[in-house]
Design a protein around this motif. Structure first.
Motif, PDB file in Angstrom:
ATOM      1  N   GLY A   1       0.722  -0.957 -18.611  1.00  0.00           N
ATOM      2  CA  GLY A   1       0.656   0.387 -18.065  1.00  0.00           C
ATOM      3  C   GLY A   1       0.683   0.355 -16.549  1.00  0.00           C
ATOM      4  O   GLY A   1      -0.054  -0.400 -15.921  1.00  0.00           O
ATOM      5  N   VAL A   2       1.558   1.167 -15.974  1.00  0.00           N
ATOM      6  CA  VAL A   2       1.670   1.211 -14.515  1.00  0.00           C
ATOM      7  C   VAL A   2       1.543   2.650 -14.032  1.00  0.00           C
ATOM      8  O   VAL A   2       1.814   3.601 -14.755  1.00  0.00           O
ATOM      9  N   ALA A   3       1.110   2.780 -12.805  1.00  0.00           N
ATOM     10  CA  ALA A   3       0.985   4.065 -12.128  1.00  0.00           C
ATOM     11  C   ALA A   3       0.714   3.768 -10.667  1.00  0.00           C
ATOM     12  O   ALA A   3       0.433   2.620 -10.293  1.00  0.00           O
ATOM     13  N   ARG A   4       0.793   4.778  -9.832  1.00  0.00           N
ATOM     14  CA  ARG A   4       0.441   4.560  -8.430  1.00  0.00           C
ATOM     15  C   ARG A   4      -1.020   4.138  -8.306  1.00  0.00           C
ATOM     16  O   ARG A   4      -1.369   3.324  -7.464  1.00  0.00           O
ATOM     17  N   ASP A   5      -1.866   4.718  -9.145  1.00  0.00           N
ATOM     18  CA  ASP A   5      -3.283   4.370  -9.165  1.00  0.00           C
ATOM     19  C   ASP A   5      -3.679   4.055 -10.605  1.00  0.00           C
ATOM     20  O   ASP A   5      -3.671   4.941 -11.461  1.00  0.00           O
ATOM     21  N   VAL A   6      -3.997   2.809 -10.884  1.00  0.00           N
ATOM     22  CA  VAL A   6      -4.348   2.417 -12.254  1.00  0.00           C
ATOM     23  C   VAL A   6      -5.857   2.309 -12.451  1.00  0.00           C
ATOM     24  O   VAL A   6      -6.310   1.874 -13.509  1.00  0.00           O
ATOM     25  N   THR A   7      -6.635   2.734 -11.460  1.00  0.00           N
ATOM     26  CA  THR A   7      -8.094   2.690 -11.585  1.00  0.00           C
ATOM     27  C   THR A   7      -8.599   3.377 -12.849  1.00  0.00           C
ATOM     28  O   THR A   7      -9.509   2.853 -13.521  1.00  0.00           O
ATOM     29  N   PRO A   8      -8.044   4.546 -13.250  1.00  0.00           N
ATOM     30  CA  PRO A   8      -8.540   5.214 -14.451  1.00  0.00           C
ATOM     31  C   PRO A   8      -8.324   4.424 -15.743  1.00  0.00           C
ATOM     32  O   PRO A   8      -8.890   4.778 -16.784  1.00  0.00           O
ATOM     33  N   LEU A   9      -7.526   3.376 -15.692  1.00  0.00           N
ATOM     34  CA  LEU A   9      -7.277   2.572 -16.888  1.00  0.00           C
ATOM     35  C   LEU A   9      -8.270   1.423 -17.039  1.00  0.00           C
ATOM     36  O   LEU A   9      -8.206   0.682 -18.028  1.00  0.00           O
ATOM     37  N   ALA A  10      -9.196   1.280 -16.102  1.00  0.00           N
ATOM     38  CA  ALA A  10     -10.105   0.122 -16.110  1.00  0.00           C
ATOM     39  C   ALA A  10     -10.889   0.022 -17.411  1.00  0.00           C
ATOM     40  O   ALA A  10     -11.085  -1.074 -17.945  1.00  0.00           O
ATOM     41  N   ASP A  11     -11.326   1.168 -17.940  1.00  0.00           N
ATOM     42  CA  ASP A  11     -12.108   1.129 -19.180  1.00  0.00           C
ATOM     43  C   ASP A  11     -11.281   0.642 -20.356  1.00  0.00           C
ATOM     44  O   ASP A  11     -11.757  -0.135 -21.197  1.00  0.00           O
ATOM     45  N   LEU A  12     -10.028   1.082 -20.411  1.00  0.00           N
ATOM     46  CA  LEU A  12      -9.161   0.646 -21.501  1.00  0.00           C
ATOM     47  C   LEU A  12      -8.807  -0.833 -21.370  1.00  0.00           C
ATOM     48  O   LEU A  12      -8.727  -1.549 -22.370  1.00  0.00           O
ATOM     49  N   VAL A  13      -8.592  -1.274 -20.143  1.00  0.00           N
ATOM     50  CA  VAL A  13      -8.266  -2.688 -19.915  1.00  0.00           C
ATOM     51  C   VAL A  13      -9.412  -3.570 -20.402  1.00  0.00           C
ATOM     52  O   VAL A  13      -9.199  -4.559 -21.120  1.00  0.00           O
ATOM     53  N   SER A  14     -10.631  -3.221 -20.041  1.00  0.00           N
ATOM     54  CA  SER A  14     -11.778  -4.058 -20.398  1.00  0.00           C
ATOM     55  C   SER A  14     -12.042  -4.065 -21.895  1.00  0.00           C
ATOM     56  O   SER A  14     -12.584  -5.042 -22.428  1.00  0.00           O
ATOM     57  N   ALA A  15     -11.657  -2.999 -22.587  1.00  0.00           N
ATOM     58  CA  ALA A  15     -11.907  -2.911 -24.029  1.00  0.00           C
ATOM     59  C   ALA A  15     -10.727  -3.388 -24.876  1.00  0.00           C
ATOM     60  O   ALA A  15     -10.821  -3.425 -26.107  1.00  0.00           O
ATOM     61  N   SER A  16      -9.635  -3.780 -24.219  1.00  0.00           N
ATOM     62  CA  SER A  16      -8.404  -4.060 -24.957  1.00  0.00           C
ATOM     63  C   SER A  16      -8.285  -5.487 -25.472  1.00  0.00           C
ATOM     64  O   SER A  16      -7.356  -5.797 -26.225  1.00  0.00           O
ATOM     65  N   GLY A  17      -9.170  -6.374 -25.051  1.00  0.00           N
ATOM     66  CA  GLY A  17      -9.049  -7.759 -25.470  1.00  0.00           C
ATOM     67  C   GLY A  17      -7.773  -8.420 -24.993  1.00  0.00           C
ATOM     68  O   GLY A  17      -7.205  -9.271 -25.693  1.00  0.00           O
TER      69      GLY A  17
ATOM     70  N   PRO B   1      -0.562  -1.434 -10.246  1.00  0.00           N
ATOM     71  CA  PRO B   1       0.020  -0.288  -9.541  1.00  0.00           C
ATOM     72  C   PRO B   1       1.516  -0.444  -9.328  1.00  0.00           C
ATOM     73  O   PRO B   1       2.012  -1.547  -9.072  1.00  0.00           O
ATOM     74  N   LEU B   2       2.214   0.669  -9.452  1.00  0.00           N
ATOM     75  CA  LEU B   2       3.660   0.675  -9.239  1.00  0.00           C
ATOM     76  C   LEU B   2       4.102   2.087  -8.874  1.00  0.00           C
ATOM     77  O   LEU B   2       3.750   3.047  -9.559  1.00  0.00           O
ATOM     78  N   ASP B   3       4.874   2.185  -7.818  1.00  0.00           N
ATOM     79  CA  ASP B   3       5.491   3.447  -7.421  1.00  0.00           C
ATOM     80  C   ASP B   3       6.940   3.410  -7.879  1.00  0.00           C
ATOM     81  O   ASP B   3       7.749   2.661  -7.343  1.00  0.00           O
ATOM     82  N   VAL B   4       7.281   4.215  -8.891  1.00  0.00           N
ATOM     83  CA  VAL B   4       8.623   4.140  -9.473  1.00  0.00           C
ATOM     84  C   VAL B   4       9.699   4.614  -8.510  1.00  0.00           C
ATOM     85  O   VAL B   4      10.890   4.364  -8.731  1.00  0.00           O
ATOM     86  N   ALA B   5       9.314   5.294  -7.429  1.00  0.00           N
ATOM     87  CA  ALA B   5      10.298   5.730  -6.444  1.00  0.00           C
ATOM     88  C   ALA B   5      10.823   4.564  -5.614  1.00  0.00           C
ATOM     89  O   ALA B   5      11.849   4.695  -4.932  1.00  0.00           O
ATOM     90  N   ASP B   6      10.151   3.425  -5.671  1.00  0.00           N
ATOM     91  CA  ASP B   6      10.538   2.226  -4.922  1.00  0.00           C
ATOM     92  C   ASP B   6      11.348   1.327  -5.856  1.00  0.00           C
ATOM     93  O   ASP B   6      10.801   0.647  -6.707  1.00  0.00           O
TER      94      ASP B   6
END
Length: 276
Positions: A37-53, A60-65
């Protein structure tokens, strides 16, 4: 190398941190799949990352670049050794009348909503072609069906994405790659808050804005998880739809617009035929 049907799929989702992107990410993980999962700000994904095993990788990724997209797609592929579902979901909204939109706003908007998806498509197609399979999901909008006051730039970017996606589908189908255009209606996301750019209002449009505010106040947005559940069904289909409207109200509105256009086409057939 094709994927065995018993193996978990690997997803690459842009704009994965919030709204529909997060709902898609959660649904894929719940199905036992792996996600980058990518986004300019991936901080909101921290909970899912830690629980995903280890099944969710976020960066982070800016698709405009464009260069960053190429590097990001390569990194995503390297994480799990393949990509099965690519979801072009990153985007935002410019809200304002055509006359009001600045050059900076127009270019920045299309850089993300149209060119961002194009750069991802160009980066993933060689990888999917090499492995002989893959499914590209373009998150468009019911708004791509036609322009509407105050959302003209948004609809324009999505309509351009639709046209490129239809061309892409024809170009890559012989390589085992599928393309589906999703046209969501209204969902409870941050699209009209965090993802919103407002124009400076011209007072000449005040009466129209008053009417639009009353119209939009009557609308009710849906739970993004409903869209995610449908997407999970779509990616399981051996022959998925090339275009799918998401939401009953959106389906009715797109259908009405299509009928209106068909009626207009027939009404002026005689003039069309006089032209050659």
């Amino acid at each position: 190398m094709t994927r065995d049907h018993t193996d978990p799929r690997t997803w690459f989702i842009t704009g994965a941190s919030r709204g529909l992107g997060r709902a898609f990410t959660e649904a894929a993980l719940a199905a036992g799949d792996r996600v980058v999962g990518v986004a300019r700000d991936v901080t909101p994904l921290a909970d899912l990352v830690s629980a995903s095993g280890g099944r969710l990788v976020a960066f982070p990724l800016d698709v405009a670049d464009r260069q960053a997209v190429v590097a990001g797609v390569r990194r995503a592929f390297a994480e799990f050794g393949r990509l099965d579902v690519v979801v072009n979901n990153a985007g935002g909204v410019v809200l304002g009348m055509v006359e009001e939109v600045t050059e900076e706003q127009a270019r920045a908007h299309l850089d993300t909503n149209f060119f961002g998806a194009l750069w991802v498509d160009q980066a993933v197609v060689p990888l999917l072609r090499e492995q002989g399979s893959g499914h590209i999901v373009q998150v468009s909008s019911m708004g791509s069906a036609g322009g509407f006051a105050a959302t003209g730039l948004y609809s324009a970017g999505k309509a351009a994405l639709d046209a490129v996606s239809e061309a892409l589908a024809m170009e890559v189908e012989r390589f085992g790659i599928k393309v589906t255009i999703l046209q969501p209606g209204g969902y409870r996301t941050d699209l009209f808050t965090r993802g919103l750019t407002m124009t400076d209002e011209n007072p000449a449009y005040a009466p129209l804005r008053t009417w639009l505010h009353g119209l939009w106040a009557e609308s009710e947005d849906c739970d993004p998880r409903l869209a995610a559940a449908v997407l999970m069904r779509v990616v399981d289909l051996p022959e998925p739809p090339k275009r799918l409207v998401l939401g009953g109200t959106a389906y009715d509105m797109v259908g009405q617009l299509a009928q209106s256009r068909a009626d207009e086409l027939a009404k002026w057939e005689h003039l069309s035929r006089e032209a050659g």
